[in-house]
Design a protein around this motif. Sequence first.
Motif, PDB file in Angstrom:
ATOM      1  N   ARG A   5       0.814  -1.212   0.000  1.00 25.32           N
ATOM      2  CA  ARG A   5       0.000   0.000   0.000  1.00 25.32           C
ATOM      3  C   ARG A   5       0.850   1.265   0.000  1.00 25.32           C
ATOM      4  N   VAL A   6       0.355   2.269  -0.710  1.00 24.43           N
ATOM      5  CA  VAL A   6       0.912   3.614  -0.652  1.00 24.43           C
ATOM      6  C   VAL A   6      -0.189   4.485  -0.062  1.00 24.43           C
ATOM      7  N   ILE A   7       0.062   5.065   1.090  1.00 26.73           N
ATOM      8  CA  ILE A   7      -0.921   5.925   1.741  1.00 26.73           C
ATOM      9  C   ILE A   7      -0.604   7.365   1.360  1.00 26.73           C
TER      10      ILE A   7
ATOM     11  N   VAL B  89       4.694   2.680   1.641  1.00 29.67           N
ATOM     12  CA  VAL B  89       5.075   4.084   1.560  1.00 29.67           C
ATOM     13  C   VAL B  89       3.943   4.948   2.119  1.00 29.67           C
ATOM     14  N   MET B  90       4.319   6.024   2.807  1.00 30.43           N
ATOM     15  CA  MET B  90       3.344   7.035   3.222  1.00 30.43           C
ATOM     16  C   MET B  90       3.831   8.378   2.718  1.00 30.43           C
ATOM     17  N   LEU B  91       2.953   9.097   2.006  1.00 30.19           N
ATOM     18  CA  LEU B  91       3.245  10.435   1.508  1.00 30.19           C
ATOM     19  C   LEU B  91       2.582  11.447   2.432  1.00 30.19           C
TER      20      LEU B  91
ATOM     21  N   GLY C 113       9.286  -0.635   8.568  1.00 30.55           N
ATOM     22  CA  GLY C 113       9.994  -0.492   7.291  1.00 30.55           C
ATOM     23  C   GLY C 113       9.245   0.326   6.261  1.00 30.55           C
ATOM     24  N   VAL C 114       8.327   1.175   6.693  1.00 23.64           N
ATOM     25  CA  VAL C 114       7.555   2.017   5.784  1.00 23.64           C
ATOM     26  C   VAL C 114       8.375   3.270   5.455  1.00 23.64           C
TER      27      VAL C 114
ATOM     28  N   ALA D 216      12.786  12.191   2.215  1.00 22.95           N
ATOM     29  CA  ALA D 216      12.278  10.859   2.546  1.00 22.95           C
ATOM     30  C   ALA D 216      12.932  10.335   3.812  1.00 22.95           C
ATOM     31  N   MET D 217      12.190   9.530   4.538  1.00 19.66           N
ATOM     32  CA  MET D 217      12.701   8.851   5.724  1.00 19.66           C
ATOM     33  C   MET D 217      12.577   7.349   5.450  1.00 19.66           C
TER      34      MET D 217
END
Length: 191
Positions: free
Chosen positions: A6-8, A44-46, A65-66, A80-81
């Motif tokens: 998922r990409v949030i 990933v979270m944006l 690990g996101v 990015a983190m």
Amino acid sequence: MQNAWRVIDCTELEGRITYVRGRVSIQPTNADSPTEVPLAQTAVMLLGLKANCSTAALYELAKYGVSVILCDWRSVPISAMHSWSETHTYVTARHIAQSQMSLPRKKNAWARIVQNKIRGQAACLDSQHIDGGGLLRGIAAQVRSGDPANVEGYAAREYWKRVFPRDHEFTRAPGSGLGRNAQLDYAYMVL
């Protein structure tokens, strides 16, 4: 490796992001109830400028690990983190491997990066039918381990001189925020 998919996208979110037992809770300011997403399914979270994310949520995102990507007002990523935790992700494995490389291997890797960058510049000139691609390929062949002679800088000067031949005063200065440099900074950010 990580099975998350998922990409949030919280680039437009005006609200709060918190952590609740293995999930992130996303509470928009104008909504009655939050949306909860399992961290085990998240890659990933944006985050946009109006999202308020708790430190606990950031900690748990890293633990799972996101990758968290911060975006500007246009939703363009600017930072990015990535986790350095024990979670086995591709990014974590790559970071750990890079940090443990010997100095000679790091210098050799840097030389290959510089050579490929210069070859890419040559290919750009060739694709635009601008003379100088052969010169840049010759310069790329001169790069040595660690690029102690700063061949990369020499190649860049030759490249920009050909890309903007009418502007004899042009000097590439990333971050200057002026004129053509600002346009190039924007283009690099988008790429």
